[in-house]
Design a protein around this motif. Structure first.
Motif, PDB file in Angstrom:
ATOM      1  N   GLU A  85      10.418  14.694  -7.490  1.00  0.00           N
ATOM      2  CA  GLU A  85      11.779  14.374  -7.068  1.00  0.00           C
ATOM      3  C   GLU A  85      11.777  13.514  -5.819  1.00  0.00           C
ATOM      4  N   LYS A  86      10.903  13.840  -4.859  1.00  0.00           N
ATOM      5  CA  LYS A  86      10.818  13.038  -3.634  1.00  0.00           C
ATOM      6  C   LYS A  86      10.380  11.622  -3.978  1.00  0.00           C
ATOM      7  N   GLY A  87       9.421  11.506  -4.909  1.00  0.00           N
ATOM      8  CA  GLY A  87       8.965  10.188  -5.341  1.00  0.00           C
ATOM      9  C   GLY A  87      10.088   9.392  -5.975  1.00  0.00           C
ATOM     10  N   LYS A  88      10.908  10.047  -6.795  1.00  0.00           N
ATOM     11  CA  LYS A  88      12.042   9.355  -7.410  1.00  0.00           C
ATOM     12  C   LYS A  88      13.004   8.868  -6.338  1.00  0.00           C
ATOM     13  N   TRP A 100       6.990   2.318  -6.597  1.00  0.00           N
ATOM     14  CA  TRP A 100       6.318   2.749  -5.366  1.00  0.00           C
ATOM     15  C   TRP A 100       5.425   3.934  -5.641  1.00  0.00           C
ATOM     16  N   GLU A 101       4.303   3.985  -4.936  1.00  0.00           N
ATOM     17  CA  GLU A 101       3.393   5.125  -5.019  1.00  0.00           C
ATOM     18  C   GLU A 101       4.029   6.331  -4.334  1.00  0.00           C
ATOM     19  N   GLU A 102       3.542   7.500  -4.666  1.00  0.00           N
ATOM     20  CA  GLU A 102       3.987   8.734  -4.024  1.00  0.00           C
ATOM     21  C   GLU A 102       2.860   9.192  -3.107  1.00  0.00           C
ATOM     22  N   ASN A 103       2.864   8.674  -1.867  1.00  0.00           N
ATOM     23  CA  ASN A 103       1.812   9.048  -0.925  1.00  0.00           C
ATOM     24  C   ASN A 103       2.351   9.028   0.503  1.00  0.00           C
ATOM     25  N   GLU A 104       1.524   9.476   1.440  1.00  0.00           N
ATOM     26  CA  GLU A 104       1.931   9.566   2.849  1.00  0.00           C
ATOM     27  C   GLU A 104       2.257   8.202   3.444  1.00  0.00           C
ATOM     28  N   THR A 105       1.560   7.183   2.975  1.00  0.00           N
ATOM     29  CA  THR A 105       1.760   5.845   3.530  1.00  0.00           C
ATOM     30  C   THR A 105       3.139   5.313   3.164  1.00  0.00           C
ATOM     31  N   GLY A 120       2.392   0.229  -3.951  1.00  0.00           N
ATOM     32  CA  GLY A 120       3.233   0.086  -5.129  1.00  0.00           C
ATOM     33  C   GLY A 120       2.788  -1.072  -5.978  1.00  0.00           C
ATOM     34  N   THR A 121       3.591  -1.350  -7.011  1.00  0.00           N
ATOM     35  CA  THR A 121       3.319  -2.445  -7.931  1.00  0.00           C
ATOM     36  C   THR A 121       4.627  -3.113  -8.312  1.00  0.00           C
ATOM     37  N   ILE A 122       4.654  -4.435  -8.214  1.00  0.00           N
ATOM     38  CA  ILE A 122       5.809  -5.202  -8.690  1.00  0.00           C
ATOM     39  C   ILE A 122       5.771  -5.153 -10.207  1.00  0.00           C
TER      40      ILE A 122
END
Length: 159
Positions: free
Chosen positions: A38-41, A60-65, A136-138
């Motif tokens: 959910e946070k990633g969404k 977008w990736e789901e990471n600390e960065t 992330g990735t375009i």
């Protein structure tokens, strides 16, 4: 075989207790994964990237960065980054501050967005193998706009 009736009952009780504990652990893990998803969404919905003013679709990736990048946008508002062609396969720009990174040796693909040395955003229109942190990735092919000349990318939170 087990001896007395009491031993069989004790064994069954211990078995049910263990199964219950395992079930509770699994439910707890699923809840954590759901919360992270959910946070990633939310992050995917809340941050956008534009190349020379034109919005690009990004997964977008789901990471600390990425979370740190979102925090940076919360603190500073929209960010414009002057990017420069480098190596014939990427655009590189200084973020202006360090983010938490977890660099790993990866091979990038066109459209990949990474953090380099903790403070530089790199967007690929080619590929390279080096140590980066994935951001992330375009996903809409707009990385092709990066091939011709230096560009400005903008990061902002969505309205």
């Amino acid at each position: 075989m087990m001896g007395t009736e009491k031993e069989r009952i004790d064994f069954m009780k211990r078995s049910w207790i263990c199964l219950g504990a395992i079930g509770m652990l699994l439910c707890g893990c699923a809840g954590t994964q759901n919360e992270m998803a959910e946070k990633g969404k939310e992050m995917k919905k809340e941050m956008e990237l534009c190349i020379n003013g034109e919005q690009s679709m990004v997964r977008w990736e789901e990471n600390e960065t990425v979370s740190g990048l979102m925090d940076m946008l919360d603190e500073e508002g929209p960010i414009d980054i002057s990017m420069h062609l480098y190596g014939g396969f990427e655009q590189v720009g200084d973020l202006g501050r360090d983010l938490i990174s977890s660099d790993k040796r990866i091979t990038t693909s066109p459209g990949d967005i990474v953090l380099y040395q903790g403070n530089q955003i790199v967007v690929f229109f080619g590929s390279n193998t080096w140590e980066y942190t994935r951001l992330g990735t375009i996903t809409d092919g707009s990385q092709q706009k990066l091939e011709a000349d230096d560009v400005t990318i903008s990061l902002k939170k969505r309205d």
